[in-house]
Design a protein around this motif. Structure first.
Motif, PDB file in Angstrom:
ATOM      1  N   THR A 104       0.830  -1.199   0.000  1.00  0.00           N
ATOM      2  CA  THR A 104       0.000   0.000   0.000  1.00  0.00           C
ATOM      3  C   THR A 104       0.865   1.250   0.000  1.00  0.00           C
ATOM      4  OG1 THR A 104      -0.115   0.193   2.420  1.00  0.00           O
ATOM      5  CG2 THR A 104      -1.748  -1.244   1.334  1.00  0.00           C
ATOM      6  N   LYS A 105       0.281   2.333  -0.483  1.00  0.00           N
ATOM      7  CA  LYS A 105       1.010   3.595  -0.511  1.00  0.00           C
ATOM      8  C   LYS A 105       1.378   4.055   0.894  1.00  0.00           C
ATOM      9  CE  LYS A 105      -1.005   5.276  -4.853  1.00  0.00           C
ATOM     10  NZ  LYS A 105      -1.796   6.348  -5.498  1.00  0.00           N
ATOM     11  N   GLU A 106       0.499   3.784   1.855  1.00  0.00           N
ATOM     12  CA  GLU A 106       0.765   4.198   3.241  1.00  0.00           C
ATOM     13  C   GLU A 106       1.959   3.438   3.815  1.00  0.00           C
ATOM     14  OE1 GLU A 106      -3.199   5.246   1.962  1.00  0.00           O
ATOM     15  OE2 GLU A 106      -2.192   3.293   2.020  1.00  0.00           O
ATOM     16  N   LEU A 107       2.008   2.124   3.544  1.00  0.00           N
ATOM     17  CA  LEU A 107       3.124   1.328   4.061  1.00  0.00           C
ATOM     18  C   LEU A 107       4.433   1.746   3.410  1.00  0.00           C
ATOM     19  CD1 LEU A 107       4.115  -0.969   5.833  1.00  0.00           C
ATOM     20  CD2 LEU A 107       3.580  -2.560   3.975  1.00  0.00           C
ATOM     21  N   ALA A 109       5.171   4.636   2.236  1.00  0.00           N
ATOM     22  CA  ALA A 109       5.547   5.938   2.793  1.00  0.00           C
ATOM     23  C   ALA A 109       6.248   5.775   4.138  1.00  0.00           C
ATOM     24  CB  ALA A 109       4.314   6.823   2.932  1.00  0.00           C
ATOM     25  N   ASP A 110       5.770   4.846   4.951  1.00  0.00           N
ATOM     26  CA  ASP A 110       6.429   4.578   6.238  1.00  0.00           C
ATOM     27  C   ASP A 110       7.840   4.044   6.017  1.00  0.00           C
ATOM     28  OD1 ASP A 110       4.196   5.379   7.649  1.00  0.00           O
ATOM     29  OD2 ASP A 110       3.431   3.346   7.953  1.00  0.00           O
TER      30      ASP A 110
END
Length: 433
Positions: A104-107, A109-110
């Protein structure tokens, strides 16, 4: 990077140029025109970059080679760019075997944030050769699909793209390759073009297995700008079976202490074979040529002393985790496999060290012969009792000759652990049940 480790780095006066040093250290397996590259590195400060895709929350041993190449270039006066692939990490560099899982984009980014922090520790962001961190999502995200195809895609030829090793391997496999991963080499090539245009970057480094991606940028800059730029492909660091140390191979040695503890990291380097130790010293330390050649002579004359391995383990652990962690790992190793004071080892380091040993669940009052059997140090209770009676058993480096001995409160290190030893080298941990 820990300040003490950073301060120890310096240019090696043995070499007239950084190019000669890179070659001596075995860091150049493949490159663009050597004469032109050597002239560029000798002709004044240039800007160089290496990209790190956030495919996990940590970098690993394979990335460390590139981080130290950037640092060596910086020490020679060149400006390094650390690129974290916020966009390429969303796509995935094609593996020879199968399609990557898209995170995912969120992961991602992290992971970008975590990888960025790790890269920053190895570079200096002050002075005339100050490093800079960049994220390719910054110039890729605003680009429309039409603009990407018109301005970048038009410079690529399908025939050339199909010849890339990873692409060819996938095309010949049952898995095939998606257009998503097929396009990765265009994205990486675009990175080099963007950094050439915006920051005058003329050199990219990477592992030799990335050579197809490295040359993608070179070809794009030649077609789009009519300019010649450079690339260096470093040899892959492999184990005794020829496998590279990487996440995809399941052999990663992580730079994040939460994933590979400083003690386990230290032990990895300490276990380097005699055949590999000199090459590892050249690649992964900032010791001078004279220091490494001295260690090479010592290794040849007194291989049993393993002085080169001990120096290698301390230097690389200090670079990655700091002097204090390297000292703690060294002391824990000496205490476990020698006669040092185990009680002096801090709890975290001791716990990491014991994780490498066979173990048995135990508590105060448990018989040592039972624990020896449970840990695998003895075949039976009678075998364990006989070993103790003969003086061959110790708890926390203290010999126990009573065959009826039990584990006491005083035996528990940090109130939790005990170390059993049979003979000189057979160890096991007693941990809470």
């Amino acid at each position: 990077m820990p300040p003490t480790a950073l301060a120890r780095q310096h240019n090696d006066p043995s070499f007239p140029s950084v190019w000669e040093e890179l070659r001596w250290r075995g860091l150049v397996q493949v490159s663009t025109d050597e004469e032109a590259l050597a002239a560029a590195l000798a002709g004044g400060p240039i800007t160089a970059y290496c990209g790190f895709d956030p495919t996990a929350p940590s970098l690993h041993l394979g990335h460390l080679t590139q981080l130290l190449v950037l640092r060596r270039l910086q020490l020679a006066g060149h400006r390094p760019l650390g690129l974290v692939g916020g966009s390429t990490g969303l796509i995935g560099d094609p593996r020879p075997s199968s399609e990557r899982v898209l995170h995912t984009k969120e992961l991602v980014a992290d992971w970008v944030a975590a990888v960025r922090t790790q890269v920053e520790r190895f570079l200096d962001f002050e002075g005339p050769a100050a490093a800079e961190m960049v994220d390719n999502l910054d110039w890729t995200a605003p680009l429309s699909a039409i603009d990407f195809l018109r301005d970048i895609g038009k410079h690529y030829r399908i025939g050339t793209m199909l010849k890339k090793d990873a692409v060819a391997a996938r095309l010949n496999s049952e898995a095939g390759i998606s257009y998503t991963e097929f396009s990765y080499q265009i994205l990486q090539g675009y990175d080099f073009l963007e950094l050439y245009r915006s920051r005058g970057c003329v050199l990219q480094t990477g592992g030799s297995d990335q050579w197809g991606n490295l040359t993608s940028g070179i070809d794009l800059i030649r077609r789009a700008e009519g300019a010649a730029v450079h690339a260096i492909g470093t040899p892959l660091i492999t184990d005794s079976e020829g496998r590279k140390f990487s996440k995809s191979e399941g052999t990663a040695v992580w730079l994040d202490p939460a994933q590979t503890s400083p003690y386990a990291f230290f032990q990895f380097w300490l276990n380097t074979s005699d055949a590999d130790v000199v090459s590892r010293l050249k690649v992964f330390t900032f010791l001078t040529r004279e220091e490494i050649e001295d260690l090479e002579r010592t290794s040849t004359e007194r291989p049993g002393a393993r002085e080169a391995q001990r120096r290698l383990a301390w230097e690389v652990t200090a670079l990655v985790h700091g002097d204090a962690a390297a000292d703690a790992a060294r002391d824990a190793s000496a205490a476990l496999f020698g006669t040092g004071d185990l009680a002096s080892i801090d709890e975290g380091t001791l716990e990491a060290a014991l994780a490498e040993l066979p173990r048995a669940a135990g508590a105060v009052g448990d018989r040592l012969d039972v624990l020896l059997v449970a840990s695998g140090l003895a075949k039976s209770n009678s075998d364990a009792r006989r070993a103790a009676a003969q003086g061959g058993v110790s708890v926390n480096n203290r010999r126990v000759d009573d065959e009826d001995a039990v584990l006491t409160e005083a035996d528990l290190l940090h109130g939790r652990f005990a170390v059993l030893r049979r003979g000189k080298r057979n160890l096991a941990a007693v941990v809470p049940g």
